[in-house]
Write a protein that holds these residues in place. Structure first.
Motif, short mmCIF file in Angstrom:
data_model
loop_
_atom_site.label_atom_id
_atom_site.label_comp_id
_atom_site.label_asym_id
_atom_site.label_seq_id
_atom_site.Cartn_x
_atom_site.Cartn_y
_atom_site.Cartn_z
N THR A 235 0.83 -1.21 0.00
CA THR A 235 0.00 0.00 0.00
C THR A 235 0.86 1.26 0.00
OG1 THR A 235 -1.70 -1.16 1.28
CG2 THR A 235 -1.87 1.23 1.15
N PHE A 236 0.53 2.17 -0.90
CA PHE A 236 1.14 3.49 -0.96
C PHE A 236 0.03 4.53 -0.98
CE2 PHE A 236 4.41 0.79 -2.62
CZ PHE A 236 5.62 1.43 -2.44
N ASN A 237 0.24 5.66 -0.31
CA ASN A 237 -0.74 6.75 -0.36
C ASN A 237 -0.05 8.05 -0.75
OD1 ASN A 237 -3.23 5.48 0.20
ND2 ASN A 237 -2.68 5.33 2.36
N THR A 238 -0.78 8.88 -1.46
CA THR A 238 -0.23 10.10 -2.06
C THR A 238 0.27 11.06 -0.99
OG1 THR A 238 -1.82 9.85 -3.87
CG2 THR A 238 -0.71 11.98 -3.67
N LEU A 239 1.46 11.61 -1.21
CA LEU A 239 2.01 12.61 -0.30
C LEU A 239 1.13 13.85 -0.31
CD1 LEU A 239 5.85 12.57 -1.09
CD2 LEU A 239 4.72 11.68 0.95
N PRO A 240 0.91 14.49 0.84
CA PRO A 240 0.11 15.72 0.88
C PRO A 240 0.69 16.83 0.00
CG PRO A 240 0.41 14.84 3.08
CD PRO A 240 1.29 14.04 2.19
N ASP A 241 2.02 16.86 -0.12
CA ASP A 241 2.66 17.90 -0.93
C ASP A 241 3.12 17.40 -2.29
OD1 ASP A 241 4.57 16.27 0.17
OD2 ASP A 241 5.92 17.89 0.81
N SER A 242 2.54 16.30 -2.76
CA SER A 242 2.91 15.75 -4.07
C SER A 242 2.77 16.78 -5.19
CB SER A 242 2.03 14.53 -4.39
OG SER A 242 2.21 14.10 -5.72
N SER A 243 1.64 17.48 -5.21
CA SER A 243 1.39 18.45 -6.29
C SER A 243 2.40 19.59 -6.27
CB SER A 243 -0.03 19.03 -6.17
OG SER A 243 -0.99 18.02 -6.37
N SER A 244 2.75 20.08 -5.09
CA SER A 244 3.69 21.19 -5.02
C SER A 244 5.10 20.74 -5.39
CB SER A 244 3.67 21.82 -3.63
OG SER A 244 4.05 20.89 -2.63
N ILE A 245 5.48 19.52 -5.01
CA ILE A 245 6.81 19.02 -5.36
C ILE A 245 6.96 18.91 -6.87
CG2 ILE A 245 8.33 17.00 -5.25
CD1 ILE A 245 7.22 16.48 -2.44
N LEU A 246 5.87 18.57 -7.56
CA LEU A 246 5.91 18.34 -9.00
C LEU A 246 5.28 19.48 -9.80
CD1 LEU A 246 4.89 14.58 -8.91
CD2 LEU A 246 7.18 15.48 -9.30
N GLN A 247 5.09 20.64 -9.18
CA GLN A 247 4.37 21.73 -9.84
C GLN A 247 5.07 22.23 -11.11
OE1 GLN A 247 4.31 25.58 -7.68
NE2 GLN A 247 5.67 24.60 -6.20
N ASN A 248 6.37 22.10 -11.19
CA ASN A 248 7.10 22.54 -12.38
C ASN A 248 7.12 21.49 -13.48
OD1 ASN A 248 7.88 25.12 -11.42
ND2 ASN A 248 9.51 24.18 -10.20
N ILE A 249 6.60 20.30 -13.17
CA ILE A 249 6.64 19.20 -14.13
C ILE A 249 5.27 18.96 -14.75
CG2 ILE A 249 7.01 16.70 -14.35
CD1 ILE A 249 9.18 17.08 -12.14
N ASN A 250 4.24 18.81 -13.94
CA ASN A 250 2.90 18.58 -14.48
C ASN A 250 2.40 19.81 -15.22
OD1 ASN A 250 2.15 15.86 -13.70
ND2 ASN A 250 2.20 16.58 -11.57
N ASP A 251 2.02 19.62 -16.45
CA ASP A 251 1.56 20.70 -17.34
C ASP A 251 0.51 20.09 -18.25
OD1 ASP A 251 1.21 22.50 -19.48
OD2 ASP A 251 3.30 23.16 -19.43
N SER A 252 -0.69 20.65 -18.24
CA SER A 252 -1.81 20.06 -19.00
C SER A 252 -1.60 20.09 -20.50
CB SER A 252 -3.11 20.79 -18.65
OG SER A 252 -3.01 22.18 -18.96
#
Length: 310
Positions: free
Chosen positions: A202-219
């Motif tokens: 079992t793995f669960n999403t980090l609370p700050d996952s989105s902020s850590i990857l904010q420069n990478i995820n791009d729609s």
């Protein structure tokens, strides 16, 4: 590293499994990105078919890969090291592969303790969480289970298209992708996230996952083939601009960096790019970060290649 079972899987697999050019101009000039030398062909003695989505084990002795990502008869295989650019083909990864076609077992990952992860269409679409793990030993995968956690969308059309496990096995970089064969060619949209290990399965999403990857995820992009370096400071992946895939579509292997494993990643840098006729995808690094392996499309097949770090 997989829409209608055959269509979903075949398109997913093509994308599996492995960044645009203006990124370098807007990077922080103080950010230092890794550089790699010229491409070198990898020889796998005894192999007579496609080799895609490579993964090099932490001890450097095993090269895992899958054959052609057609979603019909896609299996995991492995080879043993002779030297950096030469391996001896051994055969199928026992236990990991389904027996009945159509099927897909692909995109190998493994932590330093032999916990092995891969994407599989076992019982899909009756069961939608399609990431699996087991224990690797001497060419065999045992104790197979589905990987559970809130990172699984469990919505028809959404799949874990790719994944990357940290060396210590504590962090899963997951790649969610939505497929709709009526309205999109390949994935309609993708996003990358980070989940932390809770239990063996079992793995669960980090609370700050989105902020850590904010420069990478791009729609504007489709992302896949995430790979995290052994020190958790360099994040590699493949991307292309969202939209119709044409002969001019450019596929890019990118890297984003950070100076501390608790920080967000930088704006990405494009390391290498090719149009689909010479498609490059799915980077993987040795533990010392001195070698990158990935696959390249050739005239009649796909092969694994490598580059030394400069």
């Amino acid at each position: 590293m997989k829409i209608k079972l055959i269509y979903i899987v075949s398109i997913l697999v093509l994308m599996l499994l492995s960044c645009t050019s203006n990124d370098n101009e807007i990077n922080n000039p103080q950010t230092i990105y890794p550089e790699f030398g010229s491409e070198i062909d990898v020889t796998i003695n005894g192999l007579s078919f496609d080799a895609m989505e490579p993964f090099i084990s932490s001890d450097g002795n095993y090269l895992f890969f899958n054959n052609l990502n057609d979603g019909i008869n896609t299996k995991l295989y492995y080879a043993t090291k002779v030297n950096d650019s030469t391996f001896n083909f051994v055969g199928e990864l026992t236990g990991a592969n389904q027996a009945t076609s159509p099927h897909l077992d692909a995109v190998a990952d493994m932590d330093m303790n032999g916990n092995f992860y891969w994407t599989s269409t076992r019982n899909y679409p009756a069961e939608l969480n399609n990431l699996f793990h087991g224990t690797f030993s001497a060419g065999n995968i045992s104790d197979i289970e589905r990987v559970q956690g809130d990172f699984n969308m469990n919505i028809p059309g959404w799949l874990i298209m790719d994944h990357g496990i940290s060396l210590d096995g504590q962090f899963l970089y997951f790649n969610n992708a939505r497929f709709d064969g009526s309205n999109c060619q390949g994935p309609c949209e993708t996003t990358i996230g980070i989940a932390q290990k809770n239990t063996a399965s079992t793995f669960n999403t980090l609370p700050d996952s989105s902020s850590i990857l904010q420069n990478i995820n791009d729609s504007n992009y489709i992302y896949y083939a995430p790979c995290i370096s052994s020190d958790n400071l360099e994040f590699y992946y493949t991307r292309y601009l969202k939209g119709e895939i044409t002969p001019n579509t450019v596929f890019e292997i990118c890297v984003a960096v950070r100076s501390n494993s608790s920080l967000e990643f930088s704006v990405p840098s494009v390391l290498f790019s090719e149009t689909i006729s010479n498609l490059i995808e799915a980077p993987t690094l040795t533990v010392d970060k001195s070698i990158m392996y990935y696959h390249r499309k050739t005239t009649n097949s796909h092969k694994i290649v490598m580059r030394y770090r400069s």
